[in-house]
Design a protein around this motif. Structure first.
Motif, PDB file in Angstrom:
ATOM      1  N   PHE A  42       1.689  10.693  77.543  1.00  0.00           N
ATOM      2  CA  PHE A  42       2.142   9.412  77.011  1.00  0.00           C
ATOM      3  C   PHE A  42       0.993   8.568  76.479  1.00  0.00           C
ATOM      4  CE2 PHE A  42       5.967  10.834  78.891  1.00  0.00           C
ATOM      5  CZ  PHE A  42       6.943  10.277  78.098  1.00  0.00           C
ATOM      6  N   HIS A  46       1.057   7.329  72.649  1.00  0.00           N
ATOM      7  CA  HIS A  46       0.798   5.930  72.304  1.00  0.00           C
ATOM      8  C   HIS A  46      -0.365   5.818  71.317  1.00  0.00           C
ATOM      9  CE1 HIS A  46       0.140   1.665  72.546  1.00  0.00           C
ATOM     10  NE2 HIS A  46      -1.088   1.883  72.992  1.00  0.00           N
ATOM     11  N   PHE A  53       4.406   1.482  75.405  1.00  0.00           N
ATOM     12  CA  PHE A  53       5.101   2.209  76.474  1.00  0.00           C
ATOM     13  C   PHE A  53       6.470   1.604  76.744  1.00  0.00           C
ATOM     14  CE2 PHE A  53       0.557   2.973  77.882  1.00  0.00           C
ATOM     15  CZ  PHE A  53       0.521   4.270  77.422  1.00  0.00           C
ATOM     16  N   THR A  54       6.582   0.285  76.665  1.00  0.00           N
ATOM     17  CA  THR A  54       7.844  -0.397  76.978  1.00  0.00           C
ATOM     18  C   THR A  54       8.930  -0.131  75.942  1.00  0.00           C
ATOM     19  OG1 THR A  54       7.025  -2.385  75.873  1.00  0.00           O
ATOM     20  CG2 THR A  54       6.733  -2.249  78.280  1.00  0.00           C
ATOM     21  N   MET A  56       9.323   3.059  74.718  1.00  0.00           N
ATOM     22  CA  MET A  56       9.539   4.508  74.767  1.00  0.00           C
ATOM     23  C   MET A  56      10.684   4.848  75.709  1.00  0.00           C
ATOM     24  SD  MET A  56       5.698   6.047  74.972  1.00  0.00           S
ATOM     25  CE  MET A  56       4.464   5.684  73.739  1.00  0.00           C
ATOM     26  N   PHE A  58      12.141   8.263  77.855  1.00  0.00           N
ATOM     27  CA  PHE A  58      11.686   9.568  78.331  1.00  0.00           C
ATOM     28  C   PHE A  58      12.777  10.230  79.154  1.00  0.00           C
ATOM     29  CE2 PHE A  58       9.151  11.626  81.923  1.00  0.00           C
ATOM     30  CZ  PHE A  58       8.894  12.795  81.233  1.00  0.00           C
ATOM     31  N   VAL A  74       7.477   2.927  80.731  1.00  0.00           N
ATOM     32  CA  VAL A  74       8.378   3.744  79.928  1.00  0.00           C
ATOM     33  C   VAL A  74       9.753   3.809  80.607  1.00  0.00           C
ATOM     34  CG1 VAL A  74       8.786   6.057  78.989  1.00  0.00           C
ATOM     35  CG2 VAL A  74       6.452   5.139  79.072  1.00  0.00           C
ATOM     36  N   SER A  76      12.666   5.667  81.781  1.00  0.00           N
ATOM     37  CA  SER A  76      12.723   7.095  82.107  1.00  0.00           C
ATOM     38  C   SER A  76      14.069   7.450  82.713  1.00  0.00           C
ATOM     39  CB  SER A  76      11.599   7.441  83.085  1.00  0.00           C
ATOM     40  OG  SER A  76      10.343   7.081  82.540  1.00  0.00           O
TER      41      SER A  76
END
Length: 87
Positions: A42, A46, A53-54, A56, A58, A74, A76
């Motif tokens: 990750f 990025h 990340f916020t 994304m 997953f 992330v 998830s």
């Protein structure tokens, strides 16, 4: 979209994406043959895409990966038997 995968046969994984004809759908493919932490995948995604990340999403079938990546911010989702439209 991006791929984040650990596989002892990374060449096979990359070939599989190519044979399916979907490799061009992914901005980056972080497929490592070593047993690196998912956080490294990750961080590279990025760095390559600039996506925070916020923002994304997953999907993974291993709870330990979900927990680790979630700590990065992330979103998830633990999947038991693959990803489908219902998820």
């Amino acid at each position: 979209m991006a791929v984040a995968s650990r596989s002892p046969t990374s060449d096979v994984a990359k070939s599989f994406l190519q044979r399916l004809g979907i490799q061009l759908l992914f901005l980056t493919q972080e497929i490592f043959s070593s047993w690196t932490h998912k956080t490294e995948h990750f961080q590279r995604i990025h760095a390559t895409t600039g996506v925070p990340f916020t923002e994304m999403l997953f999907f993974d079938d291993e709870d330990r990966n979900i927990q680790t990546v979630s700590k990065m911010g992330v979103t998830s989702v633990l999947v038991g038997n693959g990803v489908n439209l219902e998820l």
